[in-house]
Design an enzyme around this catalytic site. Structure first.
Site, PDB file in Angstrom:
ATOM      1  N   LYS A 140      -3.016  -5.388  -6.321  1.00 18.13           N
ATOM      2  CA  LYS A 140      -2.911  -4.114  -5.617  1.00 18.13           C
ATOM      3  C   LYS A 140      -1.493  -3.561  -5.740  1.00 18.13           C
ATOM      4  O   LYS A 140      -0.513  -4.243  -5.444  1.00 18.13           O
ATOM      5  CB  LYS A 140      -3.269  -4.286  -4.141  1.00 18.13           C
ATOM      6  CG  LYS A 140      -4.739  -4.534  -3.902  1.00 18.13           C
ATOM      7  CD  LYS A 140      -5.043  -4.801  -2.438  1.00 18.13           C
ATOM      8  CE  LYS A 140      -5.089  -3.551  -1.619  1.00 18.13           C
ATOM      9  NZ  LYS A 140      -5.529  -3.823  -0.229  1.00 18.13           N
ATOM     10  N   VAL A 141      -1.426  -2.303  -6.159  1.00 12.89           N
ATOM     11  CA  VAL A 141      -0.170  -1.586  -6.346  1.00 12.89           C
ATOM     12  C   VAL A 141      -0.234  -0.313  -5.514  1.00 12.89           C
ATOM     13  O   VAL A 141      -1.258   0.377  -5.526  1.00 12.89           O
ATOM     14  CB  VAL A 141       0.032  -1.246  -7.841  1.00 12.89           C
ATOM     15  CG1 VAL A 141       1.211  -0.311  -8.045  1.00 12.89           C
ATOM     16  CG2 VAL A 141       0.211  -2.527  -8.658  1.00 12.89           C
TER      17      VAL A 141
END
Length: 382
Positions: A140-141
């Site tokens: 997750k970014v």
């Protein structure tokens, strides 16, 4: 027997992911049961979820007590986090294989401190990807400008990415473009794209929470029909905003550019509806699920929302119904003097701050727990 409401939701084209993780659910059979009985096909985690998991009970004590000496609290967190996520990836391996990589993903998040540093985001994502070592992992970014730059590079490297904290259509457009460009880089380099996956996590209920607060403030200064008009807009903006995001998704993954990538085996970057629990108790508790049902979508739900939908959720294709009405709703909110851009910018800042607070809290909790276990903790990351 008639299929369950959760199975019906899955059959409508929406993947059900669980927005929760802790060691108990991984080891006591509950996750396996949910995969078997609830049509569950994925899982998401974030610093807030892990903060709660680590703070409650003693499920992690043995691993922490036996960890190598000299680790910082951050390194200890990554140790337990990557172990849990790896175990979850293995639990969903059957889903991943049965869907030929279309589903069965588990997400792990980079630390909030790298949100505005593309290079640091890329380095941390690479480390997490390598440490977990499972093909059905998604890193997750955050959906910042710098996050989009990182997405482009990570997709080009073959790392699966879940872009989180998306509130605005512009931010959504930016990460779609980053995904497409990353795939195109791989094609240009003669590398395969068929095994790469991404979702764009578009946050829903928080938009209503913020806009409703502003509508209430405006209504308090108004009277008569104007007051009624303002109050009548409450609880409508979040769904409208998400429907416009879905429209953008459909438009972006169509035409000659996408056809070229699809011919190479590229996967859609599906919109994932996040923050789908209802914050206002006067609203229907499954409204953010029911009103965004449709093909090629994901909804990640906390356990309480999933249980509520199992009990009384209604399934119908709604995500692309009355899109013009959604556009009118946003226009009415703007005419009332509420800037959607200002709201979504604020929500991104607030979301990053909330995750940072949870991250700092969980590190402090780990330091305290290690001291209780009679161990010393390094004050900084090694």
């Amino acid at each position: 027997m008639p299929s369950s409401r959760l199975q019906q939701l899955h059959d409508a084209g929406q993947s059900l992911w669980l927005d929760f993780i802790d060691r108990a659910i991984l080891t006591n059979g509950e996750l396996a049961r949910r995969i078997r009985d609830d049509a569950l096909t994925g899982m998401t985690s974030n610093p807030t979820i892990f903060e709660k998991a680590l703070a409650e009970g003693h499920a992690y004590d043995d691993q922490l007590a036996s960890a190598a000496a000299g680790l910082s609290a951050w390194e200890l967190f990554e140790l337990v986090e990557t172990d849990d996520v790896r175990t979850a990836c293995d639990a969903f391996a059957g889903v991943y294989e049965a869907t030929q990589g279309a589903d069965g993903y588990v997400s792990i998040e980079v630390s909030p401190g790298v949100s505005h540093d593309a290079r640091a985001t890329i380095e941390e994502a690479r480390r997490l990807w390598k440490t977990v070592g499972r093909p059905n992992l998604m890193v997750k970014v955050p959906g910042t400008v710098e996050g989009a730059d990182a997405v482009r590079a990570l997709i080009a490297e073959g790392v699966n990415v879940n872009i989180t904290l998306l509130f605005s259509i512009d931010a959504h457009r930016r990460v779609i473009e980053a995904y497409l460009e990353g795939l195109e880089r791989r094609v240009a380099a003669g590398q395969p794209v068929h095994g790469i996956a991404s979702v764009a996590s578009f946050f829903v209920s928080r938009v209503d929470t913020e806009i409703d607060k502003r509508l209430d403030a405006l209504a308090a200064k108004a009277s008569g029909a104007e007051r009624d008009r303002l109050l009548g807009l409450r609880g409508r903006s979040a769904i409208a905003n998400a429907k416009l995001a879905y429209e953008l998704f459909r438009q972006s993954f169509a035409g000659a550019r996408w056809d070229r990538l699809r011919a190479q085996g590229a996967n859609l970057q599906r919109p994932l509806w996040a923050s789908t629990s209802t914050k206002n108790p006067s609203y229907r508790d499954v409204m953010y699920v029911e009103q965004l049902v449709g093909p090629d979508t994901v909804n990640t739900m906390p356990p309480a929302t999933l249980e509520a939908f199992r009990d009384h959720g209604e399934v119908a294709r709604t995500v692309d119904a009355d899109v013009e009405g959604a556009r009118r709703t946003i226009a009415e909110v703007e005419r009332a003097g509420i800037s959607l851009r200002e709201v979504t910018d604020k929500l991104l800042v607030d979301g990053l701050a909330s995750f940072q607070k949870s991250f700092d809290s969980l590190l402090a909790g780990l330091e305290k727990k290690e001291k209780e276990l009679g161990r010393e903790v390094m004050t900084a990351r090694g």
